[in-house]
Each structure stands twice: as structure tokens, then as C-alpha cells.
Design an enzyme around this catalytic site. Structure first.
Site, PDB file in Angstrom:
ATOM      1  N   HIS A  19       0.824  -1.216   0.000  1.00  0.00           N
ATOM      2  CA  HIS A  19       0.000   0.000   0.000  1.00  0.00           C
ATOM      3  C   HIS A  19       0.856   1.263   0.000  1.00  0.00           C
ATOM      4  O   HIS A  19       0.345   2.344  -0.271  1.00  0.00           O
ATOM      5  CB  HIS A  19      -0.908  -0.014   1.237  1.00  0.00           C
ATOM      6  CG  HIS A  19      -2.347   0.303   0.961  1.00  0.00           C
ATOM      7  ND1 HIS A  19      -2.932   0.329  -0.282  1.00  0.00           N
ATOM      8  CD2 HIS A  19      -3.352   0.610   1.825  1.00  0.00           C
ATOM      9  CE1 HIS A  19      -4.205   0.636  -0.178  1.00  0.00           C
ATOM     10  NE2 HIS A  19      -4.493   0.811   1.093  1.00  0.00           N
ATOM     11  N   ASN A  66      -7.040   6.007   4.194  1.00  0.00           N
ATOM     12  CA  ASN A  66      -8.464   6.265   4.010  1.00  0.00           C
ATOM     13  C   ASN A  66      -8.851   7.737   4.148  1.00  0.00           C
ATOM     14  O   ASN A  66      -9.968   8.111   3.803  1.00  0.00           O
ATOM     15  CB  ASN A  66      -9.291   5.431   4.993  1.00  0.00           C
ATOM     16  CG  ASN A  66      -9.145   3.953   4.732  1.00  0.00           C
ATOM     17  OD1 ASN A  66      -8.453   3.525   3.814  1.00  0.00           O
ATOM     18  ND2 ASN A  66      -9.790   3.143   5.553  1.00  0.00           N
ATOM     19  N   ASP A  92      -0.960   2.538  -5.419  1.00  0.00           N
ATOM     20  CA  ASP A  92      -0.936   1.103  -5.701  1.00  0.00           C
ATOM     21  C   ASP A  92      -2.220   0.642  -6.376  1.00  0.00           C
ATOM     22  O   ASP A  92      -3.283   1.218  -6.163  1.00  0.00           O
ATOM     23  CB  ASP A  92      -0.736   0.328  -4.399  1.00  0.00           C
ATOM     24  CG  ASP A  92      -1.846   0.597  -3.395  1.00  0.00           C
ATOM     25  OD1 ASP A  92      -2.686  -0.292  -3.173  1.00  0.00           O
ATOM     26  OD2 ASP A  92      -1.887   1.714  -2.818  1.00  0.00           O
ATOM     27  N   ASN A 113      -9.407   3.031  -1.370  1.00  0.00           N
ATOM     28  CA  ASN A 113      -9.932   3.958  -0.357  1.00  0.00           C
ATOM     29  C   ASN A 113      -9.223   5.308  -0.331  1.00  0.00           C
ATOM     30  O   ASN A 113      -9.852   6.334  -0.058  1.00  0.00           O
ATOM     31  CB  ASN A 113      -9.896   3.308   1.025  1.00  0.00           C
ATOM     32  CG  ASN A 113     -10.940   2.210   1.147  1.00  0.00           C
ATOM     33  OD1 ASN A 113     -11.962   2.230   0.478  1.00  0.00           O
ATOM     34  ND2 ASN A 113     -10.663   1.235   2.000  1.00  0.00           N
TER      35      ASN A 113
END
Length: 189
Positions: A19, A66, A92, A113
């Protein structure tokens, strides 16, 4: 002026995770162009410099993935840039093979997200993005566990190559525009 954002999660435990490949790319861009990412503002850490004759801000949101839109919105508002023309987000993508990159001028969040947050905070899907493939999660894996996990040893070279190609693509966007970068990097290799 451009704001170039790499998406990731802050904290030592997330360094090198799938991530955080957006952070890896921004850090590589900083190193290639002698820009120090050492200032703290806009709910992120950032550095100022020049790439391909353009003033840039390299930004790593520190809000956790997020909530990335909070940081991006703060920087966009402060510098009064037009996100459709002067924002580039690197992140990513599980739908691309490890190390492959894909460049787009606009698009949906695609289930990411961090991108959902940015789109919600900016109120538009029209901004440049460079996606770096991290590969699809193995069958039976939880998505969060996969993206927050580290790359397999055999993928290290592909990851490095993807980060380098993402940096080259950003430099090409700044020099010759997004179409030139899409033409060069979106073709099948």
C-alpha cells in the site's frame, strides 16, 4: 506548479508494504531531483523543488490511506492549483501485475480507499494519476492483510522497476504532458 502526491500509510510498520508504493515513488522522485521531503504541513510531509523546469510540491499524506483526501485538499487549496491540470497522484493498484504502471487523466476510485477520499474531498475524478501494480491478492486472503503486507522477495526487482517507471512517467508528464506519458507507458510491454 504541480503537486505530486504519493499515497501510503505513515509509521515504521508500513514502510515497504504494498500500500506504500506511492510513498516509495515520491521518495525516489525526491532523490532523483534532490528534493528534501522534510517539511510538515497540510496533514502531510512534503518538499519543494524543481523537476523538468516545473515547480513541484512532493507530498506524502500522513492521515492514513483512508483519509488521504484531507491532506491533498489542504495542499490544493493552499497553493490554489487546478487539480485537473496540476495534480498527479501515485498509488498502488491490485488489478495490475507487480511493477506495471498505468497512467490516466481521470477515472473512478476503482475500490481504492485513498482515491475515494481524494475524489470526495476534491469533488472531481478528473486529475492525473499514475498507478503502480502490486498484483492481485491470493485467493482466500483478506484484502487489507494483502495490501498492508510486504512484497515477496521474488517481486523486489519488479517493484523497483515499477517505481522507476512511475518516476520517469511523472517527469515526462511535467516535460511533455500526460498524453506523451500515456503513449509511452500504457502500451503493452
Amino acid at each position: 506548479m504541480y503537486i505530486i502526491v504519493g499515497l501510503g500509510n505513515p509509521g515504521y510498520q508500513y514502510v515497504g508494504t504494498r500500500h506504500n508504493i506511492g510513498f516509495m515513488a515520491v521518495e525516489e522522485l525526491a532523490e532523483r531531483n534532490r528534493i528534501s521531503i522534510d517539511m510538515n504541513k497540510y496533514k502531510g510531509i512534503y518538499g519543494k523543488g524543481m523537476i523538468e523546469g516545473e515547480k513541484v510540491i512532493l507530498l506524502e499524506p500522513q492521515t492514513y490511506m483512508n483519509l488521504s483526501g484531507e491532506s491533498v485538499r489542504a495542499a490544493v487549496d493552499f497553493y490554489k492549483i487546478d487539480p485537473e491540470k496540476e495534480l498527479i497522484v501515485i498509488y498502488d493498484d491490485i488489478s495490475l501485475e507487480v511493477g506495471k504502471i498505468r497512467i490516466r487523466e481521470k477515472g473512478s476510485a476503482g475500490g481504492h480507499n485513498g482515491m475515494k477520499s481524494i475524489i470526495a474531498h476534491l469533488g472531481t475524478e478528473e486529475f492525473n494519476r499514475v498507478r503502480i501494480g502490486i498484483g492481485d491478492k491470493p485467493k482466500g486472503w483478506d484484502l487489507a492483510d494483502y495490501v498492508l503486507g510486504h512484497f515477496e522477495e521474488e517481486d523486489r526487482d519488479k517493484v523497483e522497476e515499477g517505481v522507476i517507471h512511475a518516476c520517469e512517467a511523472v517527469e515526462l508528464i511535467l516535460k511533455d504532458g500526460i498524453s506523451a506519458a500515456m503513449n509511452q507507458y500504457n502500451k503493452k510491454r
